[in-house]
Enzyme design. Structure first.
Site, PDB file in Angstrom:
ATOM      1  N   TYR A 147      -2.958   9.880  -0.554  1.00 35.78           N
ATOM      2  CA  TYR A 147      -3.398   8.772   0.287  1.00 35.78           C
ATOM      3  C   TYR A 147      -4.816   8.995   0.805  1.00 35.78           C
ATOM      4  O   TYR A 147      -5.625   8.077   0.847  1.00 35.78           O
ATOM      5  CB  TYR A 147      -2.435   8.601   1.467  1.00 35.78           C
ATOM      6  CG  TYR A 147      -2.812   7.467   2.399  1.00 35.78           C
ATOM      7  CD1 TYR A 147      -2.580   6.150   2.035  1.00 35.78           C
ATOM      8  CD2 TYR A 147      -3.411   7.724   3.634  1.00 35.78           C
ATOM      9  CE1 TYR A 147      -2.928   5.103   2.876  1.00 35.78           C
ATOM     10  CE2 TYR A 147      -3.763   6.684   4.477  1.00 35.78           C
ATOM     11  CZ  TYR A 147      -3.520   5.381   4.100  1.00 35.78           C
ATOM     12  OH  TYR A 147      -3.880   4.352   4.929  1.00 35.78           O
ATOM     13  N   LYS A 197      -9.699 -13.648   5.676  1.00 34.15           N
ATOM     14  CA  LYS A 197      -9.015 -13.565   6.972  1.00 34.15           C
ATOM     15  C   LYS A 197     -10.020 -13.560   8.116  1.00 34.15           C
ATOM     16  O   LYS A 197     -10.972 -12.791   8.114  1.00 34.15           O
ATOM     17  CB  LYS A 197      -8.143 -12.306   7.040  1.00 34.15           C
ATOM     18  CG  LYS A 197      -7.325 -12.191   8.318  1.00 34.15           C
ATOM     19  CD  LYS A 197      -6.272 -11.100   8.224  1.00 34.15           C
ATOM     20  CE  LYS A 197      -6.894  -9.725   8.179  1.00 34.15           C
ATOM     21  NZ  LYS A 197      -5.874  -8.665   8.201  1.00 34.15           N
ATOM     22  N   HIS A 236      11.997  -6.886   0.267  1.00 34.06           N
ATOM     23  CA  HIS A 236      12.014  -7.649   1.527  1.00 34.06           C
ATOM     24  C   HIS A 236      13.452  -8.063   1.843  1.00 34.06           C
ATOM     25  O   HIS A 236      13.836  -9.233   1.700  1.00 34.06           O
ATOM     26  CB  HIS A 236      11.109  -8.873   1.417  1.00 34.06           C
ATOM     27  CG  HIS A 236       9.670  -8.537   1.194  1.00 34.06           C
ATOM     28  ND1 HIS A 236       8.995  -7.592   1.940  1.00 34.06           N
ATOM     29  CD2 HIS A 236       8.760  -9.023   0.307  1.00 34.06           C
ATOM     30  CE1 HIS A 236       7.747  -7.508   1.532  1.00 34.06           C
ATOM     31  NE2 HIS A 236       7.574  -8.361   0.537  1.00 34.06           N
ATOM     32  N   HIS A 291      12.951  -0.488  -2.786  1.00 31.00           N
ATOM     33  CA  HIS A 291      12.115  -1.201  -1.829  1.00 31.00           C
ATOM     34  C   HIS A 291      12.204  -2.700  -2.076  1.00 31.00           C
ATOM     35  O   HIS A 291      12.348  -3.158  -3.223  1.00 31.00           O
ATOM     36  CB  HIS A 291      10.655  -0.740  -1.921  1.00 31.00           C
ATOM     37  CG  HIS A 291       9.973  -1.110  -3.206  1.00 31.00           C
ATOM     38  ND1 HIS A 291       9.184  -2.225  -3.343  1.00 31.00           N
ATOM     39  CD2 HIS A 291       9.980  -0.510  -4.435  1.00 31.00           C
ATOM     40  CE1 HIS A 291       8.722  -2.297  -4.584  1.00 31.00           C
ATOM     41  NE2 HIS A 291       9.190  -1.276  -5.275  1.00 31.00           N
ATOM     42  N   SER A 310       0.835  -1.208   0.000  1.00 28.70           N
ATOM     43  CA  SER A 310       0.000   0.000   0.000  1.00 28.70           C
ATOM     44  C   SER A 310       0.866   1.252   0.000  1.00 28.70           C
ATOM     45  O   SER A 310       0.633   2.198  -0.764  1.00 28.70           O
ATOM     46  CB  SER A 310      -0.920   0.004   1.221  1.00 28.70           C
ATOM     47  OG  SER A 310      -1.672  -1.189   1.284  1.00 28.70           O
TER      48      SER A 310
END
Length: 357
Positions: free
Chosen positions: A279, A294, A142, A140, A88
């Protein structure tokens, strides 16, 4: 009238089983080849995009030979922790890059391995610091924290990050592996087909919901030392706290993402000018990535996980980060009529000597 049963001779049964196994192996092999071809294609496209940008800069003039000014020489690294609203936030950076004139690059590591080999660390540091065509740049991926000072770099990149309540992050990741999300709904996930709920997993002592799976945010901030990845290491947590305070420009929390974006826009407008409004008007609806199917865990499940020393350490680190973020926010913004606004410059210079004639 009895049912007519057609029995297959044993030899034919064996041949059918063998044929089925061979067929499955063939299909798996073809799928593997397709996956390898896809990865090769992605790398080829990435190399082509890089060459295009470098050629464009060459045609534009000798910029790469000249020293870049301070703002143009800026590099931000967002070593994003999985399932912390990282997609996001990254999409905000992608939406603004053309308007604010900077490059966004995804660090795609094999199998999302957050630890780089020593030789890849050297290559990465060299790329980040000397690749002028990609400056200003927003990287960006991981990847766990990497100390650029170890490599003799004078000007280090700016690190930012976002973390999340550790149990909420693990629950989100658990269901993400099984059902995916609304960002790429058609993509097959690693645990697709497993219908077991998180509560059931914890009750049965499953490996995918074990307390050890909570150990992720601490090592991401701790870095590339072996001790960082020793689950439950007190040294790793202390190092993660040290890095958060001393090596990160700003660390936000998922639960207060808008405030994080607002502070970044105020402090680093070269990259984030217009981010807060984007945003508020678009991002909350289009950028927020929601894991499907979920189910929130019960109080009993949460209580069981909270008995773990690993949870206690990850939660201590999260609370530490949250306190630091709220401290920074309290000194940077004020609330009026329910809205937050950034404080104007609150210092000035005086008593300047010697006096000019």
């Amino acid at each position: 009238m009895g049912l007519l049963r057609i029995m297959m001779p044993p030899k034919l049964q064996l041949l059918a089983v063998v044929a089925f196994v061979v067929g499955m192996l063939f299909l798996e092999n073809q799928i593997q080849k397709l996956e390898e071809s896809r990865l090769k294609l992605e790398r080829a496209i990435a190399r082509h995009e890089v060459r295009e940008i470098e050629q464009r800069h060459t045609m534009d003039g000798p910029r790469q030979e000249a020293a870049l000014d301070e703002e143009e020489d800026m590099v931000i690294i967002y070593n994003r922790v999985p399932k912390t609203a990282s997609t996001s936030f990254t999409n905000i950076a992608y939406d603004l890059c053309a308007k604010n004139k900077y490059h966004v690059l995804h660090i795609n590591t094999t199998k999302n391995n957050p630890v780089m080999s020593l030789q890849d660390q050297v290559r990465f540091v060299k790329n980040i610091t000397s690749w002028k065509e990609m400056k200003p740049g927003f990287y960006h991926g991981h990847v766990s924290y990497l100390d650029f000072a170890k490599f003799g770099v004078k000007k280090k990149p700016i690190y930012i990050n976002v973390i999340r309540d550790p149990i909420e992050r693990l629950v989100s990741y658990y269901y993400f592996l099984r059902f995916g999300d609304d960002y790429r709904p058609g993509l097959r996930r690693r645990k697709q087909g497993d219908k077991k709920t998180f509560d059931e997993c914890v009750a049965e002592g499953g490996s995918d919901c074990a307390p050890e799976k909570l150990w992720l945010q601490i090592p991401f901030f701790c870095g590339h030392s072996s001790e960082c990845w020793n689950v439950g290491s007190r040294w790793a947590m202390d190092q993660a706290k040290y890095n958060l305070i001393n090596e990160y420009f700003l660390v936000g929390v998922t639960e207060e993402l808008e405030d994080f974006i607002m502070l970044l826009e105020a402090a680093l407008p070269r990259f984030f000018r217009g981010a807060t409004e984007l945003y508020r008007t678009v991002g909350k609806k289009s950028h927020l990535r929601k894991t499907t199917e979920k189910k929130l865990p019960t109080k009993q499940t949460i209580a069981k996980l909270q008995q773990s020393d690993i949870w206690k350490m990850e939660n201590e680190f999260y609370e530490f980060a949250l306190e630091q973020f709220q401290f920074i926010r309290a000194h940077a913004v004020r609330e009026k009529d329910g809205d937050l606004y950034i404080l104007a410059q609150n210092f000035f210079y005086e008593k300047i000597y010697p006096k000019s004639n």
